[in-house]
Design an enzyme around this catalytic site. Structure first.
Site, PDB file in Angstrom:
ATOM      1  N   TYR A 213     -19.353  -4.815  38.743  1.00  0.00           N
ATOM      2  CA  TYR A 213     -19.392  -5.340  40.106  1.00  0.00           C
ATOM      3  C   TYR A 213     -19.077  -4.230  41.122  1.00  0.00           C
ATOM      4  CZ  TYR A 213     -19.282 -10.411  38.885  1.00  0.00           C
ATOM      5  OH  TYR A 213     -19.558 -11.687  38.445  1.00  0.00           O
ATOM      6  N   GLY A 214     -18.365  -3.211  40.668  1.00  0.00           N
ATOM      7  CA  GLY A 214     -17.853  -2.189  41.579  1.00  0.00           C
ATOM      8  C   GLY A 214     -18.901  -1.502  42.430  1.00  0.00           C
TER       9      GLY A 214
ATOM     10  N   ASN B 231     -10.806  -7.024  40.974  1.00  0.00           N
ATOM     11  CA  ASN B 231     -10.516  -6.544  42.330  1.00  0.00           C
ATOM     12  C   ASN B 231     -11.768  -6.551  43.198  1.00  0.00           C
ATOM     13  OD1 ASN B 231      -7.650  -5.082  42.750  1.00  0.00           O
ATOM     14  ND2 ASN B 231      -8.228  -5.155  40.604  1.00  0.00           N
TER      15      ASN B 231
ATOM     16  N   CYS C  82      -7.764  -1.879  40.122  1.00  0.00           N
ATOM     17  CA  CYS C  82      -8.917  -2.165  39.256  1.00  0.00           C
ATOM     18  C   CYS C  82      -8.396  -2.676  37.923  1.00  0.00           C
ATOM     19  CB  CYS C  82      -9.746  -0.893  39.061  1.00  0.00           C
ATOM     20  SG  CYS C  82     -11.088  -1.071  37.871  1.00  0.00           S
TER      21      CYS C  82
ATOM     22  N   ASP D 241     -13.813 -12.368  35.667  1.00  0.00           N
ATOM     23  CA  ASP D 241     -13.958 -10.943  35.974  1.00  0.00           C
ATOM     24  C   ASP D 241     -15.424 -10.567  35.771  1.00  0.00           C
ATOM     25  OD1 ASP D 241     -13.214  -8.167  36.375  1.00  0.00           O
ATOM     26  OD2 ASP D 241     -13.365  -7.894  34.227  1.00  0.00           O
ATOM     27  N   SER D 242     -15.769  -9.373  36.228  1.00  0.00           N
ATOM     28  CA  SER D 242     -17.125  -8.873  36.022  1.00  0.00           C
ATOM     29  C   SER D 242     -17.419  -8.658  34.534  1.00  0.00           C
ATOM     30  CB  SER D 242     -17.286  -7.540  36.744  1.00  0.00           C
ATOM     31  OG  SER D 242     -16.291  -6.636  36.286  1.00  0.00           O
TER      32      SER D 242
ATOM     33  N   GLU E 298     -13.671   2.369  29.488  1.00  0.00           N
ATOM     34  CA  GLU E 298     -14.487   1.547  28.577  1.00  0.00           C
ATOM     35  C   GLU E 298     -14.946   2.339  27.372  1.00  0.00           C
ATOM     36  OE1 GLU E 298     -17.638  -0.218  30.860  1.00  0.00           O
ATOM     37  OE2 GLU E 298     -16.184  -1.441  31.941  1.00  0.00           O
TER      38      GLU E 298
HETATM   39  N1  DGL Z   1     -13.356  -5.526  37.273  1.00  0.00           N
HETATM   40  C1  DGL Z   1     -13.706  -4.497  38.214  1.00  0.00           C
HETATM   41  C2  DGL Z   1     -12.580  -4.392  39.263  1.00  0.00           C
HETATM   42  O1  DGL Z   1     -11.436  -4.733  39.025  1.00  0.00           O
HETATM   43  C3  DGL Z   1     -13.946  -3.165  37.558  1.00  0.00           C
HETATM   44  C4  DGL Z   1     -15.214  -3.101  36.764  1.00  0.00           C
HETATM   45  C5  DGL Z   1     -16.455  -3.352  37.594  1.00  0.00           C
HETATM   46  O2  DGL Z   1     -16.823  -2.512  38.444  1.00  0.00           O
HETATM   47  O3  DGL Z   1     -17.059  -4.390  37.401  1.00  0.00           O
HETATM   48  O4  DGL Z   1     -12.826  -3.932  40.357  1.00  0.00           O
END
Ligand code: DGL
Length: 269
Positions: free
Chosen positions: A44-45, A76, A188, A12-13, A156
């Site tokens: 990452y979003g 995601n 998300c 994940d990010s 967060e």
């Molecule tokens: N993990 C990201 C997602 O599920 C959310 C957090 C991010 O933007 O990195 O889209």
């Protein structure tokens, strides 16, 4: 030939993907898992597709070095931006699974002719990946989607159950774009943490689709079908992050349900 005793890699990010890791480990407690959170590059979003693809390939390499039998893209945004590329890159060395296809399969069976909502990051929503996949089903399912970029940072910061989070959630969910939906995809990693508030907003009128649970079920089904369930595993859990801070480590409790030790694994050395 993949090895059933090899670990499952999850990335994940950041640490939000631990909601997915938690659902997987709950369902498959004997599997050994390696979690990689790209905390050096989150979120990452808001990133470009090219940047997310570069990070994702780098992480796939790390997980392949650890001999993972399966790589789950728990994010995601990365699933939207980098799944096809990652799958091609990894080839037959491991199976790559994303968090979008299992949800699309779930919707296909239950929402023919209905209207489904989606909330997620800008990358996930603006990429239109869900829409393309749902349209390709040819089941007359109408997808209404809304980018909700404030929700992840809000969660967060621990704002999950107070008047501020309640009004931000209500503001997004009352958006004209989301009216008339019969189910809502929580697109998300962070959103399972506000599932209760979202459910309160809708009452029983809308089914809330917790993607982490749907993905974990689909992952187990795939392992079963391919005789890759680890029956001898000890449920070993390793957690790596590309940038370490104590505050990340403390926040793991939010997403994984208990605090865990993070190991620092810089990506670009
Ligand atoms: N993990 C990201 C997602 O599920 C959310 C957090 C991010 O933007 O990195 O889209």
């Amino acid at each position: 030939m993949l090895d059933s005793t090899a670990p499952i890699g999850i990335f994940d990010s950041g640490i939000g993907g631990m909601t997915v890791a938690r659902a997987v480990t709950k369902l498959l407690p004997k599997e050994n898992t390696i979690y990689f959170g790209d905390t050096a590059h989150l979120p990452y979003g808001d990133k470009s597709t090219a940047a997310i693809q570069a990070y994702s390939i780098k992480i796939c390499n790390v997980l392949l070095q650890q001999n993972c039998k399966l790589i789950l893209i728990a994010c995601n945004s990365a699933s939207a931006a980098a799944y096809e590329l990652a799958r091609e890159y990894v080839g037959s060395k491991a199976r790559v699974i994303n968090v979008i296809d299992p949800v699309v399969d779930y919707i296909k069976e239950r929402y023919e002719g209905k209207t489904v909502g989606l909330i997620g990051t800008k990358q996930t929503v603006l990429s239109n990946v869900y829409k393309k996949k749902i349209d390709a089903l040819n089941r007359a399912i109408l997808l209404k989607s809304l980018a909700t970029p404030l929700l992840a940072p809000m969660i967060e910061e621990g704002f999950v159950d107070n008047t501020i989070s309640e009004s931000i959630i209500a503001r997004y969910l009352s958006d004209p774009e989301l009216q008339g939906i019969e189910s809502l995809i929580l697109g998300c990693t962070h959103y399972p943490l506000i599932k209760k508030q979202i459910r309160q907003y809708y009452g029983d009128a809308v089914e809330i689709l917790d993607t982490s649970e749907i993905v974990a079920q689909s992952l187990r089904a795939w392992l079963e079908q391919h005789y890759l369930i680890n029956t001898k595993g000890e449920g070993k859990r390793d957690f790596y992050v590309s940038d370490y801070t104590q505050s990340f480590e403390m926040s793991t409790q939010l997403f994984f349900g208990k605090q865990i030790t993070l190991s620092h694994y810089p990506l670009w050395e």
